[in-house]
Write a protein that holds these residues in place. Structure first.
Motif, mmCIF file in Angstrom:
data_model
loop_
_atom_site.group_PDB
_atom_site.id
_atom_site.type_symbol
_atom_site.label_atom_id
_atom_site.label_comp_id
_atom_site.label_asym_id
_atom_site.label_seq_id
_atom_site.Cartn_x
_atom_site.Cartn_y
_atom_site.Cartn_z
ATOM 1 N N ASN A 37 0.840 -1.192 0.000
ATOM 2 C CA ASN A 37 0.000 0.000 0.000
ATOM 3 C C ASN A 37 0.886 1.256 0.000
ATOM 4 O OD1 ASN A 37 -2.345 1.403 0.065
ATOM 5 N ND2 ASN A 37 -2.616 1.228 2.301
ATOM 6 N N ALA A 39 1.731 5.381 -1.363
ATOM 7 C CA ALA A 39 1.114 6.642 -1.789
ATOM 8 C C ALA A 39 2.247 7.588 -2.163
ATOM 9 C CB ALA A 39 0.276 7.235 -0.659
ATOM 10 N N GLN A 41 3.153 11.761 -3.813
ATOM 11 C CA GLN A 41 2.747 13.055 -4.362
ATOM 12 C C GLN A 41 4.007 13.876 -4.600
ATOM 13 O OE1 GLN A 41 0.103 15.261 -1.813
ATOM 14 N NE2 GLN A 41 -0.640 16.517 -3.513
ATOM 15 N N GLU A 47 -1.225 16.260 -8.581
ATOM 16 C CA GLU A 47 -2.108 15.437 -7.724
ATOM 17 C C GLU A 47 -1.438 14.122 -7.325
ATOM 18 O OE1 GLU A 47 -5.334 16.343 -6.657
ATOM 19 O OE2 GLU A 47 -4.488 18.246 -7.345
ATOM 20 N N PRO A 48 -1.831 13.552 -6.155
ATOM 21 C CA PRO A 48 -1.281 12.246 -5.742
ATOM 22 C C PRO A 48 -1.576 11.171 -6.790
ATOM 23 C CG PRO A 48 -2.587 13.252 -3.973
ATOM 24 C CD PRO A 48 -2.789 14.090 -5.184
ATOM 25 N N LEU A 49 -0.741 10.134 -6.785
ATOM 26 C CA LEU A 49 -0.976 8.999 -7.686
ATOM 27 C C LEU A 49 -2.347 8.394 -7.410
ATOM 28 C CD1 LEU A 49 2.474 7.139 -7.543
ATOM 29 C CD2 LEU A 49 1.617 8.660 -9.346
ATOM 30 N N THR A 50 -3.071 8.092 -8.463
ATOM 31 C CA THR A 50 -4.399 7.484 -8.312
ATOM 32 C C THR A 50 -4.262 5.957 -8.303
ATOM 33 O OG1 THR A 50 -4.780 7.262 -10.684
ATOM 34 C CG2 THR A 50 -5.367 9.376 -9.675
ATOM 35 N N PRO A 51 -5.321 5.253 -7.858
ATOM 36 C CA PRO A 51 -5.282 3.777 -7.908
ATOM 37 C C PRO A 51 -5.028 3.249 -9.322
ATOM 38 C CG PRO A 51 -7.077 4.520 -6.507
ATOM 39 C CD PRO A 51 -6.505 5.753 -7.151
ATOM 40 N N VAL A 52 -5.604 3.932 -10.326
ATOM 41 C CA VAL A 52 -5.387 3.491 -11.713
ATOM 42 C C VAL A 52 -3.912 3.640 -12.086
ATOM 43 C CG1 VAL A 52 -5.913 4.023 -14.130
ATOM 44 C CG2 VAL A 52 -7.752 3.962 -12.435
ATOM 45 N N GLU A 53 -3.300 4.753 -11.667
ATOM 46 C CA GLU A 53 -1.875 4.965 -11.983
ATOM 47 C C GLU A 53 -0.994 3.961 -11.235
ATOM 48 O OE1 GLU A 53 -1.952 9.732 -13.043
ATOM 49 O OE2 GLU A 53 -1.844 9.090 -10.953
ATOM 50 N N ARG A 138 2.576 13.637 -17.461
ATOM 51 C CA ARG A 138 2.327 12.870 -16.231
ATOM 52 C C ARG A 138 2.337 11.368 -16.538
ATOM 53 N NH1 ARG A 138 -0.626 13.762 -10.993
ATOM 54 N NH2 ARG A 138 -1.445 11.727 -10.396
#
Ligand code: ZN
Length: 207
Positions: A37, A39, A41, A47-53, A138
């Motif tokens: 897990n 995270a 930024q 923006e912070p990394l997304t779940p898709v990224e 990005r």
């Protein structure tokens, strides 16, 4: 009495397996790889990394590992109990130092038994930010994080597969054996096998 015999039998079975593992020639292996897990930024990407990224990073890293071992009978899985395994953790820190240090990856291995290792996600993501050209989008930077993570994982798998081999003796900076996290090529260029290839040929069965 019966129980003791069973334990002995199991012990000798274990010994037999160890002998097979160490004495046999090239063989197929399963490499366990997963991202914990994490995270991240950075001002570079906003923006912070997304779940898709994060899923993209996992896919790109896994593809990178697969490409490196494509000539060998190697299966890349997310099995956390695999004989050889690398977890991508949020960060790694060396707490033994007076001024706490950080590093890209680590592994523990025992010849003939397997090993386990880790990749420092924060370290690799920061590297991708530093080396990204101004023109990189990005999405380009996300892909670079994936390549960087995959390449450090490859390096750690090498330590586990070849625990007695001096892979750091590599003189080729663009090899998996080199210091890819400290180079632009580790994120945006191509890497190749260097001095470890003949050792891998002895260790792993070819497809
Ligand atoms: Zn190393």
């Amino acid at each position: 009495m019966r129980y003791t015999c069973r334990v002995r039998w199991r012990s000798s079975l274990v010994l037999a397996c160890v002998c097979l593992a160490t004495a046999c020639g090239p063989r197929s292996v399963v490499l366990g790889f997963w991202i914990e897990n994490v995270a991240y930024q950075s001002p570079r990407i906003g923006e912070p990394l997304t779940p898709v990224e994060l899923a993209t990073i996992d896919r790109v890293a896994r593809a990178e590992i697969g490409r490196a071992f494509t000539d060998y009978d190697v299966t890349i899985s997310d099995d956390r109990k695999a004989r050889y395994k690398v977890a991508v953790l949020p960060r790694l820190r060396d707490e033994r130092l007076v001024r706490k240090g950080t590093y890209a990856g680590e592994s523990r291995a025992i010849a003939g038994f397997g090993g386990s290792g880790a990749v420092n996600f924060e370290y690799i993501a920061n590297g991708a930010m530093v080396f990204a050209p101004a023109s990189a989008s990005r999405a380009d930077v996300i892909d670079a994080i994936g390549r960087g993570v995959g390449r450090v994982a490859i390096h750690e798998f090498l330590h586990q597969l070849l625990p007695k081999s001096p892979i750091h003796d590599s003189k080729d900076p663009r090899s998996y054996e080199g210091s890819s996290p400290a180079l632009l090529d580790g994120y945006f260029g191509d890497l190749r096998w260097g001095i470890a290839q003949p050792w891998l040929n002895e260790k792993l069965r070819r497809r």
